[in-house]
Write a protein that holds these residues in place. Structure first.
Motif, short mmCIF file in Angstrom:
data_model
loop_
_atom_site.label_atom_id
_atom_site.label_comp_id
_atom_site.label_asym_id
_atom_site.label_seq_id
_atom_site.Cartn_x
_atom_site.Cartn_y
_atom_site.Cartn_z
N VAL A 1 -6.92 29.00 -54.33
CA VAL A 1 -6.44 28.83 -52.96
C VAL A 1 -5.54 27.61 -52.93
O VAL A 1 -5.83 26.58 -53.54
CB VAL A 1 -7.63 28.65 -51.99
CG1 VAL A 1 -7.14 28.26 -50.61
CG2 VAL A 1 -8.45 29.92 -51.93
N THR B 1 -8.84 35.65 -50.52
CA THR B 1 -9.83 35.47 -51.58
C THR B 1 -11.01 36.42 -51.43
O THR B 1 -11.29 36.94 -50.36
CB THR B 1 -10.40 34.03 -51.58
OG1 THR B 1 -11.09 33.80 -50.35
CG2 THR B 1 -9.31 33.01 -51.77
N ASN C 1 -14.19 32.98 -53.99
CA ASN C 1 -13.04 32.11 -53.73
C ASN C 1 -11.91 32.27 -54.74
O ASN C 1 -11.12 31.34 -54.95
CB ASN C 1 -13.44 30.64 -53.62
CG ASN C 1 -13.57 30.22 -52.18
OD1 ASN C 1 -13.21 30.97 -51.28
ND2 ASN C 1 -14.07 29.02 -51.96
N ASP C 2 -11.84 33.41 -55.38
CA ASP C 2 -10.71 33.73 -56.26
C ASP C 2 -9.75 34.62 -55.47
O ASP C 2 -10.18 35.44 -54.66
CB ASP C 2 -11.18 34.51 -57.50
CG ASP C 2 -12.11 33.69 -58.37
OD1 ASP C 2 -11.85 32.49 -58.56
OD2 ASP C 2 -13.09 34.26 -58.87
N ILE C 3 -8.48 34.48 -55.74
CA ILE C 3 -7.48 35.31 -55.07
C ILE C 3 -7.67 36.76 -55.55
O ILE C 3 -7.83 37.01 -56.74
CB ILE C 3 -6.06 34.81 -55.38
CG1 ILE C 3 -5.85 33.41 -54.82
CG2 ILE C 3 -5.00 35.77 -54.84
CD1 ILE C 3 -6.02 33.28 -53.32
#
Length: 141
Positions: A82, A35, A39-41
Motif C-alpha cells: 500500500v 488490498t 494487506n497485499d495488493i
C-alpha cells in the motif's frame, strides 16, 4: 584521464541497473481499498491496471475500439505494498492485420523499499473491433 575513467565507470554502473522498457502509459498509487485481507495488493487489481495501460496504447494504434483477447506470459516478481507508486510502461511487440500485441511492465517506487523495482510484466493481445463488435482491419500506417 582519471576523470574519464571514473565517468566511464559511472556509465557502466548506470547501464547495469534494470530500467523500464517502453513508454509510460499510466501511473497510479496502490491504495488500501486495493488490498486483500493480508494487506497485499490484489493481483487482479494490478492486471486490471495493466489492461487499462495496454488498451490505451492499442486503441491509439488501432484508431478506435479494441478488445483484449489474451494475456500471455504473466509473471509477478515482487509484492506491491500500500502506498507504492506504480508506473506502467507499454511497448508494441507485434502488429497483425487486426491484432496488436503490447508488452506491459509495471515498476514500483515503494516508500518501504530502497529502490525502484519491477513488479510484473505480461503480453496483452488485442483485436480491433467495429461498432458491432466484429473484428476489423487495422488502419494502414
Amino acid at each position: 584521464m582519471l576523470e574519464d575513467l571514473e565517468h566511464d565507470q559511472d556509465l557502466d554502473q548506470d547501464q547495469d541497473e534494470p530500467c523500464p522498457q517502453g513508454n509510460l502509459a499510466l501511473q497510479v498509487t496502490a491504495l488500501p481499498r486495493d488490498t486483500n485481507a493480508f494487506n497485499d495488493i490484489y493481483g487482479g487489481w494490478l492486471v486490471n491496471q495493466m489492461d487499462l495501460a495496454a488498451t490505451a496504447t492499442a486503441s491509439r494504434l488501432a484508431g478506435g475500439r479494441v478488445a483484449t483477447v489474451a494475456i500471455d506470459r504473466m509473471a509477478f516478481m515482487v509484492p506491491v505494498n500500500v502506498g507504492a507508486d506504480l508506473a506502467f510502461y507499454t511497448q508494441v511487440e507485434d502488429i497483425g492485420r487486426s491484432s496488436i500485441k503490447v508488452q506491459v511492465e509495471v515498476w514500483s517506487d515503494d516508500p518501504m523499499a530502497v529502490e525502484r523495482r519491477k513488479v510484473t510484466e505480461a503480453l496483452f493481445v488485442f483485436v480491433a473491433i467495429d461498432s458491432s463488435g466484429r473484428t476489423r482491419s487495422l488502419p494502414q500506417r
